[in-house]
Design a protein around this motif. Structure first.
Motif, PDB file in Angstrom:
ATOM      1  N   ALA A   1      46.428  29.446  47.101  1.00  0.00           N
ATOM      2  CA  ALA A   1      46.862  30.120  45.868  1.00  0.00           C
ATOM      3  C   ALA A   1      47.009  29.151  44.712  1.00  0.00           C
ATOM      4  N   ARG A   2      47.180  27.851  45.002  1.00  0.00           N
ATOM      5  CA  ARG A   2      47.376  26.868  43.927  1.00  0.00           C
ATOM      6  C   ARG A   2      46.112  26.673  43.086  1.00  0.00           C
ATOM      7  N   ARG A   3      44.984  27.116  43.568  1.00  0.00           N
ATOM      8  CA  ARG A   3      43.749  26.999  42.786  1.00  0.00           C
ATOM      9  C   ARG A   3      43.681  28.160  41.805  1.00  0.00           C
ATOM     10  N   ALA A   4      44.437  28.026  40.730  1.00  0.00           N
ATOM     11  CA  ALA A   4      44.578  29.124  39.770  1.00  0.00           C
ATOM     12  C   ALA A   4      43.793  28.900  38.488  1.00  0.00           C
ATOM     13  N   ALA A   5      43.339  27.672  38.237  1.00  0.00           N
ATOM     14  CA  ALA A   5      42.592  27.386  37.012  1.00  0.00           C
ATOM     15  C   ALA A   5      41.231  28.072  37.047  1.00  0.00           C
TER      16      ALA A   5
END
Length: 668
Positions: free
Chosen positions: A598-602
């Motif tokens: 989920a941290r790959r939001a860019a």
């Protein structure tokens, strides 16, 4: 990178004869080479009136050249180091320059008459959009990479809390000081003015790099320190130091020029080249300088148009950007390697390439249990807690790692490693950071993508066969090494090549599916083989020994677990479906069917992804010169094939590996 702004003079049929009366012109190999490439033939003897005499600034031997010029009528050519020179000062004897300032009138620091640089600043239009965009981009790149004249600086050193007044010291009796008529009294006057004009403020006196290493004395010392005045001699990045200053005072230091680029309007007590253009507060103005310039215009003249830049990897003259990136690669290596590394989990055959990559400033130690050095470990191996993980880069070599071919690129990750989504990696942070690119970064990434496609560069760059592919919607399914760390950490449901093929066929029953086994598996070196009849039952074609670069030009889509081929396919405009969580998944550029963090939001563009993955993240080493280098240099070597081949020992060992592939744990 960009082409030089002037035509390279190497190989000129009519070089200008240049006579020198300073031994440095003959003993310094790099100096001789740059002058030769710039169209000058260095000679001993007595010149004629049609010849030139080389003068090194206002050096102690300059009077010899001046005297000979008076006797013969020969013109004088003034030579100085460029404003980006090297890692360490030239007096160390170890660092040749990457650029020179060659002036037919006088040294740039001499205000007694207009130099060629001053003529550029005063009369050149400096209104070309391309030129000024280059200048703006290069200024930001200097700040970002913490480059200065001597680039062996550490941006992470402790610096006083922001809010200080920066007073810049210089080396005693330096030519740039004496040419401005400055002396001890002038420096003391500057310090007093800094205190009077900033009552109650902390004063930070920055010593010169050659003073801090004991090579030359400065104008300030402990006698000048008091309650609110302190000396600062640490090799900090000037851009960090300038960022915390509220005012800057200088006589004629290059740091004053950098202060302008950092957004300051420095108080100047000499007459350096950057004074008089309404970008400084001048205590001793030169009234012949009446033009108003922008920072970009000042930089364009002083850093792009005026100097002669040299590329040590290509051995030719070049544009500023090429020298800048070369010095950035060298300074990165210095910052990361100068304290030495203690390496764990490195097979014997890898140790020599690792020494070349990371041991230029201090030799690596291996598996030393008690060491004050920072630890590095091969990414798939166990190692000490907090160790930096090392892995092959994405533009690796011409040949397989399993065949013991040394890499041209390696990645160092102090957070995790790019192929393991279970933990944040340094690459993920870089991709997020690059979500928005500056114009110069965008242009560089676009050029890199075009070059990769033009030269058909892939990770291993293996030659292969061409195939007549079936008509229709073509889907390439690249096989992988099934016990590879990227499979073990980056997949959950689909974990084998056979399952990948089944998933691709089930989702695309009418497509033309092309299966390409992994080169290491084809060579019998790694696990992942699919029986021929099983592969042919699912795929329209099984492409043994196929040329990957050609395939990517002819297919429409790629289905993969975590293969780097998916990233390479994006560069060719292919649709990419991932069933794992490779580093390029989760950013909106791929169809993701695996478990994405989920941290790959860019939401980066393809160019932003390329900038992070190929420019920012890896380190590259030129196999010809042995120097750290930028990605463009590594790409050129891969494209040309001018790469030293592994020795007979590596070749023999790789053949033995093939015979004993089932025992691969012994060498991997």
């Amino acid at each position: 990178m960009l082409d030089p702004t002037t035509e390279e003079a190497a190989g000129s049929t009519n070089p200008r004869r240049l006579f020198a009366f300073n031994g440095g012109f003959f003993f310094q190999k790099r100096l001789r080479r740059i002058l030769a490439l710039a169209g000058y033939e260095l000679r001993f003897g007595r010149p004629t009136s049609d010849d030139l005499i080389a003068i090194w600034g206002n050096s102690p031997t300059a009077h010899r050249g001046h005297a000979m010029a008076e006797k013969t009528g020969a013109k004088q050519l003034y030579v100085e180091d460029a404003f980006l020179r090297s890692l360490l000062p030239g007096r160390t004897g170890k660092e040749p320059p990457i650029g020179l300032m060659i002036d037919g009138t006088c040294p740039h620091f001499d205000p007694s008459q207009p130099s060629d640089l001053e003529h550029l600043l005063k009369h050149e239009p400096l209104d070309d959009t391309v030129l000024l965009n280059r200048a703006r981009g290069a200024i930001e790149r200097l700040k970002e990479t913490h480059l200065t004249k001597y680039a062996a600086v550490d941006p992470d050193l402790p610096v006083p809390d922001p809010g200080y007044v920066l007073v810049i010291d210089q080396t005693r009796d330096d030519s740039a000081v004496t040419a401005s008529g400055a002396n001890d009294l002038r420096f003391q006057e500057m310090l007093v003015m800094a205190q009077e004009e900033n009552p109650g403020a902390r004063i930070l006196i920055k010593t010169h790099p050659e003073t801090q290493n004991g090579a030359r004395a400065g104008y300030y010392g402990e006698k000048d320190t008091r309650d609110n005045v302190a000396l600062y001699s640490e090799p900090i990045s000037p851009w960090v130091l300038l960022d915390g200053a509220i005012a800057v005072y200088t006589v004629s230091s290059q740091l004053g020029f950098e202060a302008i680029l950092a957004g300051h309007k420095p108080r100047v007590f000499g007459q350096p080249f950057y004074a008089g253009w309404e970008l400084t507060q001048d205590e001793f103005p030169l009234y012949r300088r009446q033009r108003r310039l922008t920072r970009a215009q000042l930089f364009a003249a002083a850093m792009i148009l005026y100097p002669t830049w040299y590329d040590p990897c290509r051995d030719k003259l070049c544009a500023l950007e090429d020298s800048l990136e070369q010095l950035a690669a060298q300074s990165r290596a210095w910052r990361e390697d100068r304290h030495g590394w203690n390496a764990f989990g490195m097979r014997l055959w890898k140790r020599k390439p690792l020494q070349r990559f990371f041991g230029q400033h201090k030799a690596l130690t291996f598996d030393k249990k008690r060491s004050s050095r920072h630890a590095m470990v091969w990414a798939s191996k166990p190692g000490p807690e907090g160790a930096t993980r090392i892995e092959d880069g994405f533009l690796r070599s011409r040949g397989l790692g399993a065949e013991l071919v040394p890499p041209l690129s390696l990645v160092c990750d102090d957070l995790g490693i790019y192929y393991a989504p279970t933990q944040e990696s340094r690459l993920e942070r870089l991709i997020t950071r690059r979500a928005t690119l500056r114009p110069d970064q965008q242009l560089r990434a676009e050029r890199l993508i075009r070059a990769l496609k033009k030269h058909r560069i892939t990770k291993y760059n293996l030659s292969g066969e061409s195939f007549d592919l079936p008509e229709g919607h073509r889907i390439l399914v690249p096989g992988q090494v099934e016990d590879d760390a990227s499979i073990l950490t980056g997949t959950t449901e689909v974990t084998t090549n056979l399952d990948l093929l089944k998933a691709a066929r089930a989702a695309n029953p009418k497509a033309r599916i092309l299966y390409k086994p992994h080169p290491d598996v084809e060579a019998g070196l790694r696990k992942g083989r699919i029986e021929r009849e099983d592969a042919e039952a699912l795929a329209d074609m099984v492409l043994d020994q196929a040329d990957m670069a050609t395939l990517l030009e002819e297919v429409d889509e790629v289905w993969t677990m975590t293969s780097l081929t998916g990233f390479e396919a994006l560069l060719h405009g292919c649709k990419v479906t991932t069933l794992g969580a490779p580093f390029y998944a989760g950013w909106g550029l791929t169809d993701d069917r695996g478990d994405i963090p989920a941290r790959r939001a860019a939401q980066p563009t393809l160019e932003a992804l390329v900038h992070a993955a190929l420019i920012d993240y890896p380190r590259y080493r030129d196999p010809v010169s042995g120097l750290p280098c930028p990605v463009e240099m590594a790409l050129e070597r891969l494209a040309s094939g001018k790469i030293p081949h592994p020795g007979w020992g590596n070749r023999l060992l790789s053949k033995l590996q093939g015979r004993f592939a089932s025992y691969q744990s012994l060498w991997r």
